[in-house]
Design an enzyme around this catalytic site. Structure first.
Site, mmCIF file in Angstrom:
data_model
loop_
_atom_site.group_PDB
_atom_site.id
_atom_site.type_symbol
_atom_site.label_atom_id
_atom_site.label_comp_id
_atom_site.label_asym_id
_atom_site.label_seq_id
_atom_site.Cartn_x
_atom_site.Cartn_y
_atom_site.Cartn_z
ATOM 1 N N LEU A 124 0.850 -1.196 0.000
ATOM 2 C CA LEU A 124 0.000 0.000 0.000
ATOM 3 C C LEU A 124 0.884 1.243 0.000
ATOM 4 O O LEU A 124 1.632 1.487 0.949
ATOM 5 C CB LEU A 124 -0.901 0.018 1.242
ATOM 6 C CG LEU A 124 -1.686 -1.259 1.532
ATOM 7 C CD1 LEU A 124 -2.631 -1.038 2.712
ATOM 8 C CD2 LEU A 124 -2.465 -1.727 0.305
ATOM 9 N N GLY A 125 0.827 1.990 -1.105
ATOM 10 C CA GLY A 125 1.673 3.176 -1.252
ATOM 11 C C GLY A 125 2.896 2.829 -2.074
ATOM 12 O O GLY A 125 3.702 1.982 -1.674
ATOM 13 N N ASN A 137 8.204 6.869 -2.263
ATOM 14 C CA ASN A 137 9.654 6.661 -2.067
ATOM 15 C C ASN A 137 9.941 5.271 -1.510
ATOM 16 O O ASN A 137 10.677 4.493 -2.105
ATOM 17 C CB ASN A 137 10.195 7.708 -1.080
ATOM 18 C CG ASN A 137 10.208 9.093 -1.679
ATOM 19 O OD1 ASN A 137 10.659 9.272 -2.806
ATOM 20 N ND2 ASN A 137 9.692 10.059 -0.953
ATOM 21 N N VAL A 138 9.347 4.979 -0.352
ATOM 22 C CA VAL A 138 9.687 3.709 0.320
ATOM 23 C C VAL A 138 9.009 2.527 -0.367
ATOM 24 O O VAL A 138 9.640 1.490 -0.604
ATOM 25 C CB VAL A 138 9.330 3.773 1.825
ATOM 26 C CG1 VAL A 138 9.759 2.490 2.522
ATOM 27 C CG2 VAL A 138 9.993 4.974 2.487
ATOM 28 N N GLY A 184 8.111 2.273 -3.457
ATOM 29 C CA GLY A 184 8.858 2.039 -4.710
ATOM 30 C C GLY A 184 10.178 1.355 -4.411
ATOM 31 O O GLY A 184 10.606 0.437 -5.125
ATOM 32 N N GLU A 194 10.058 -2.033 12.236
ATOM 33 C CA GLU A 194 11.486 -1.678 12.354
ATOM 34 C C GLU A 194 11.831 -0.398 11.600
ATOM 35 O O GLU A 194 12.646 0.415 12.053
ATOM 36 C CB GLU A 194 12.354 -2.842 11.835
ATOM 37 C CG GLU A 194 13.838 -2.628 11.972
ATOM 38 C CD GLU A 194 14.288 -2.427 13.426
ATOM 39 O OE1 GLU A 194 14.173 -3.360 14.224
ATOM 40 O OE2 GLU A 194 14.746 -1.298 13.754
ATOM 41 N N VAL A 237 11.632 3.672 13.025
ATOM 42 C CA VAL A 237 12.607 4.468 13.784
ATOM 43 C C VAL A 237 13.991 4.293 13.174
ATOM 44 O O VAL A 237 14.502 3.177 13.098
ATOM 45 C CB VAL A 237 12.645 4.043 15.275
ATOM 46 C CG1 VAL A 237 13.720 4.814 16.027
ATOM 47 C CG2 VAL A 237 11.283 4.269 15.930
ATOM 48 N N GLU A 291 9.248 13.978 4.896
ATOM 49 C CA GLU A 291 7.859 13.505 4.943
ATOM 50 C C GLU A 291 7.045 14.232 3.872
ATOM 51 O O GLU A 291 7.452 15.304 3.389
ATOM 52 C CB GLU A 291 7.251 13.809 6.316
ATOM 53 C CG GLU A 291 7.919 13.065 7.460
ATOM 54 C CD GLU A 291 7.818 11.552 7.306
ATOM 55 O OE1 GLU A 291 6.708 11.021 7.231
ATOM 56 O OE2 GLU A 291 8.872 10.899 7.263
ATOM 57 N N LYS A 339 9.407 9.242 16.849
ATOM 58 C CA LYS A 339 10.359 8.137 17.030
ATOM 59 C C LYS A 339 10.797 8.039 18.496
ATOM 60 O O LYS A 339 10.963 6.935 19.026
ATOM 61 C CB LYS A 339 11.560 8.353 16.112
ATOM 62 C CG LYS A 339 11.179 8.245 14.631
ATOM 63 C CD LYS A 339 12.231 8.848 13.729
ATOM 64 C CE LYS A 339 11.836 8.720 12.265
ATOM 65 N NZ LYS A 339 12.653 9.555 11.367
HETATM 66 N N1 LIG Z 1 11.049 8.428 3.125
HETATM 67 C C1 LIG Z 1 11.752 7.889 4.099
HETATM 68 O O1 LIG Z 1 12.984 7.930 4.096
HETATM 69 C C2 LIG Z 1 11.060 7.172 5.191
HETATM 70 C C3 LIG Z 1 9.697 7.125 5.292
HETATM 71 N N2 LIG Z 1 9.101 6.459 6.313
HETATM 72 C C4 LIG Z 1 7.661 6.361 6.379
HETATM 73 O O2 LIG Z 1 7.226 5.551 5.300
HETATM 74 C C5 LIG Z 1 5.917 5.969 4.870
HETATM 75 C C6 LIG Z 1 5.950 6.308 3.388
HETATM 76 O O3 LIG Z 1 6.887 7.339 3.197
HETATM 77 P P1 LIG Z 1 7.326 7.799 1.734
HETATM 78 O O4 LIG Z 1 7.400 6.646 0.840
HETATM 79 O O5 LIG Z 1 8.514 8.660 1.916
HETATM 80 O O6 LIG Z 1 6.099 8.718 1.347
HETATM 81 P P2 LIG Z 1 5.587 9.084 -0.119
HETATM 82 O O7 LIG Z 1 4.734 10.270 0.018
HETATM 83 O O8 LIG Z 1 6.737 9.134 -1.067
HETATM 84 O O9 LIG Z 1 4.709 7.812 -0.519
HETATM 85 C C7 LIG Z 1 3.438 7.558 -0.049
HETATM 86 C C8 LIG Z 1 2.621 7.118 -1.234
HETATM 87 O O10 LIG Z 1 1.365 6.643 -0.784
HETATM 88 C C9 LIG Z 1 0.365 7.166 -1.633
HETATM 89 N N3 LIG Z 1 -0.889 7.201 -0.861
HETATM 90 C C10 LIG Z 1 -1.261 8.091 0.062
HETATM 91 N N4 LIG Z 1 -2.468 7.777 0.554
HETATM 92 C C11 LIG Z 1 -2.848 6.662 -0.078
HETATM 93 C C12 LIG Z 1 -4.005 5.836 -0.021
HETATM 94 N N5 LIG Z 1 -4.999 6.111 0.810
HETATM 95 N N6 LIG Z 1 -4.064 4.755 -0.807
HETATM 96 C C13 LIG Z 1 -3.055 4.459 -1.632
HETATM 97 N N7 LIG Z 1 -1.923 5.194 -1.759
HETATM 98 C C14 LIG Z 1 -1.833 6.285 -0.981
HETATM 99 C C15 LIG Z 1 0.868 8.540 -2.038
HETATM 100 O O11 LIG Z 1 0.253 8.969 -3.216
HETATM 101 C C16 LIG Z 1 2.362 8.275 -2.203
HETATM 102 O O12 LIG Z 1 2.685 7.853 -3.500
HETATM 103 C C17 LIG Z 1 5.549 7.142 5.776
HETATM 104 O O13 LIG Z 1 4.814 6.664 6.869
HETATM 105 C C18 LIG Z 1 6.905 7.660 6.235
HETATM 106 O O14 LIG Z 1 6.831 8.349 7.452
HETATM 107 C C19 LIG Z 1 9.830 5.805 7.269
HETATM 108 C C20 LIG Z 1 11.187 5.811 7.234
HETATM 109 C C21 LIG Z 1 11.925 6.530 6.210
HETATM 110 N N1 LIG Z 2 11.335 12.050 7.111
HETATM 111 C C1 LIG Z 2 12.013 11.071 7.877
HETATM 112 C C2 LIG Z 2 12.074 9.798 7.121
HETATM 113 C C3 LIG Z 2 12.494 8.667 7.947
HETATM 114 O O1 LIG Z 2 11.954 8.364 8.982
HETATM 115 C C4 LIG Z 2 13.425 11.535 8.183
HETATM 116 O O2 LIG Z 2 13.880 12.478 7.530
HETATM 117 O O3 LIG Z 2 14.053 10.975 9.075
#
Ligand SMILES: NC(=O)C1=CN([C@@H]2O[C@H](COP(=O)(O)OP(=O)(O)OC[C@H]3O[C@@H](n4cnc5c(N)ncnc54)[C@H](O)[C@@H]3O)[C@@H](O)[C@H]2O)C=CC1
Ligand SMILES: N[C@@H](CC=O)C(=O)O
Length: 431
Positions: free
Chosen positions: A9-10, A13-14, A16, A128, A131, A189, A204
């Protein structure tokens, strides 16, 4: 070979990154003799997600359809936010299925309810990646240190802030430019104010306090300050004293007084290994009663490092059958306490119009309030020019410092509100 079908789901970034990692030669999963298959996905931008995942994966606009698809053994929630993520977590755990999530906002806000639901239904809740990205912070606190007692955790827990502060210090970039780069690199974020205002690090920190002390997840009990006010002048003054400034999360056991949890910019000695944790890296210094100190460092943000932790959780879900739990149910006496003294020492910067006697007056005001000076640095200047006076203070009472800052702000030579920061990791002094 065991097989696990996941609903992804989603696909941002992550999400993908999880796809790319699985599509690559995933040696660890092979070694674990586990075949991970994305059997369904959900995304907002269907065209982009289909292009990323290829024709073999059905992509649904509604996450419920992906969760209900045939062959889904576990659900990987990477949509972020609270609304749909919470509804999805309730549905998946309520159905007794494993949920893998990187969503720290969700856990910090609703983790208690979700863990209780997971326990009741015998479902695994894996987090995991929530945080410190790829750093095994959760497993270390929950499992590896389950036989010890944690005295404190000091952590650089937000990759975006750390990246911004590194760019400001090393490359001379401006705040907005550095934040835009962090977003482009997939660190920030979807709402980057969560990063720069300290809330992501706070999410976190409460998860760590939950794991370490069994404390209730209560966002309203912690003091949170971000990096918007981080000034170049402070970076330069801190450097004069041999310190660097980082956004630090701090969880500290004060025994019967409770556990103090907070997030704020703070000084650490440049000689300490945490001071070298730059860019998108995160670092945690964990002090324990028996094992002593542990230092964990690694990429805290970014698609592939985070995906690495998510995939490890998928493998754990395929292997476990039994849900991972908290190390214990929580101390009956565990409680949050109010801000005590973040750091026993402090840094203070006062911007003044340089004139004869200003420094003496500031010193007298501090000493009259019982605040003792360890060192003073004043930029070279000429009479009548604006100049920063930076002061390191010995162990102090923060309430007295705040009152004194208000007094200093009223002096006619003081041209801006004084700035203070705790010194979390001071220099080791020779006896
Ligand atoms: N980017 C990072 O380095 C890190 C991110 N996270 C967490 O991972 C999660 C995802 O982060 P990212 O991938 O960076 O965010 P992102 O914004 O790049 O990806 C989220 C995706 O989910 C889609 N989306 C949103 N609501 C939706 C729904 N109801 N149904 C289907 N798709 C939906 C969005 O369109 C987007 O493509 C977040 O909770 C973030 O806090 C955790 C650790 C590191
Ligand atoms: N937005 C967060 C993503 C990872 O948790 C960060 O920058 O640390």
């Amino acid at each position: 070979m065991k097989r696990i079908g996941i609903a992804l789901l989603g696909v941002g970034n992550v999400g993908g990154g999880v796809h790319d990692l699985l599509a690559s030669n995933n040696v660890m999963a092979k070694r674990a003799r586990i075949k991970i298959e994305i059997v369904a996905a959900s995304a907002r931008n269907l065209r982009r997600a289909r292009k990323r995942l290829g024709p073999g994966v059905p992509v649904h606009a509604d996450w419920r359809e992906a969760v209900a698809a045939d062959g889904v053994d576990a659900v990987v929630e990477l949509i972020g936010g609270l609304d749909d993520a919470l509804a999805c977590a309730r549905e998946v755990l309520g159905a007794g299925k494993p949920l893998i999530t990187a969503n720290k906002a969700l856990l910090a806000t609703h983790g208690g309810e979700l863990l209780a639901l997971a326990r009741e239904r015998g479902a695994g809740l894996y987090y995991e990646a929530a945080v410190a990205g790829c750093v095994p912070a959760i497993r270390t606190i929950r499992d590896a240190l389950a036989g010890d007692e944690i005295e404190s955790i000091v952590g650089i827990l937000n990759g975006t802030c750390n990246y911004i502060m590194t760019q400001l210090a090393r490359e001379g970039k401006g705040f907005e430019e550095a934040l835009a780069l962090a977003s482009e690199l997939g660190y920030a974020e979807a709402d980057p104010s969560l990063d720069v205002d300290g809330w992501d690090a706070a999410h976190k920190a409460v998860i760590l306090a939950w794991l370490a002390y069994g404390l209730p997840l209560a966002m309203d009990r912690i003091a949170v300050e971000g990096i918007r006010g981080a000034a170049v002048a402070d970076r330069d003054c801190a450097a004069e004293f041999g310190y660097v400034i980082k956004l630090l999360a701090h969880v500290k056991d004060h025994g019967r007084r409770g556990v103090e949890t907070q997030v704020a910019p703070a000084l650490i000695a440049r000689s300490h290994p945490l001071a070298a944790v730059n860019d998108n890296l995160n670092g945690l210094l964990v002090r324990t009663r028996y094992a002593g100190e542990l230092l964990l460092v690694g990429a805290g943000a970014g698609a592939l490092p985070t995906a690495s932790a998510v995939v490890a959780d998928i493998i754990a879900a395929a292997r476990d059958g039994a849900p991972p739990a908290l190390p214990f149910g929580g101390k009956a006496s565990a409680r949050h306490c109010a801000r005590i003294n973040l750091g026993s020492q402090a840094y203070l910067r006062v911007r003044v119009i340089d004139a004869k006697g200003v420094l003496a007056r500031i010193s007298q005001t501090l000493s009259a309030a019982g605040l003792s000076i360890e060192a003073i640095h004043q930029q070279e200047s000429h009479s009548g020019a604006e100049v920063d006076i930076a002061i390191l203070l010995h162990e102090l009472d923060w309430a007295a410092l705040r009152r004194t800052m208000a007094r200093l702000a009223k002096m006619k030579q003081v041209v801006a509100p004084p700035v203070a920061m705790p010194i979390i990791i001071p220099h080791i002094k020779d006896e």
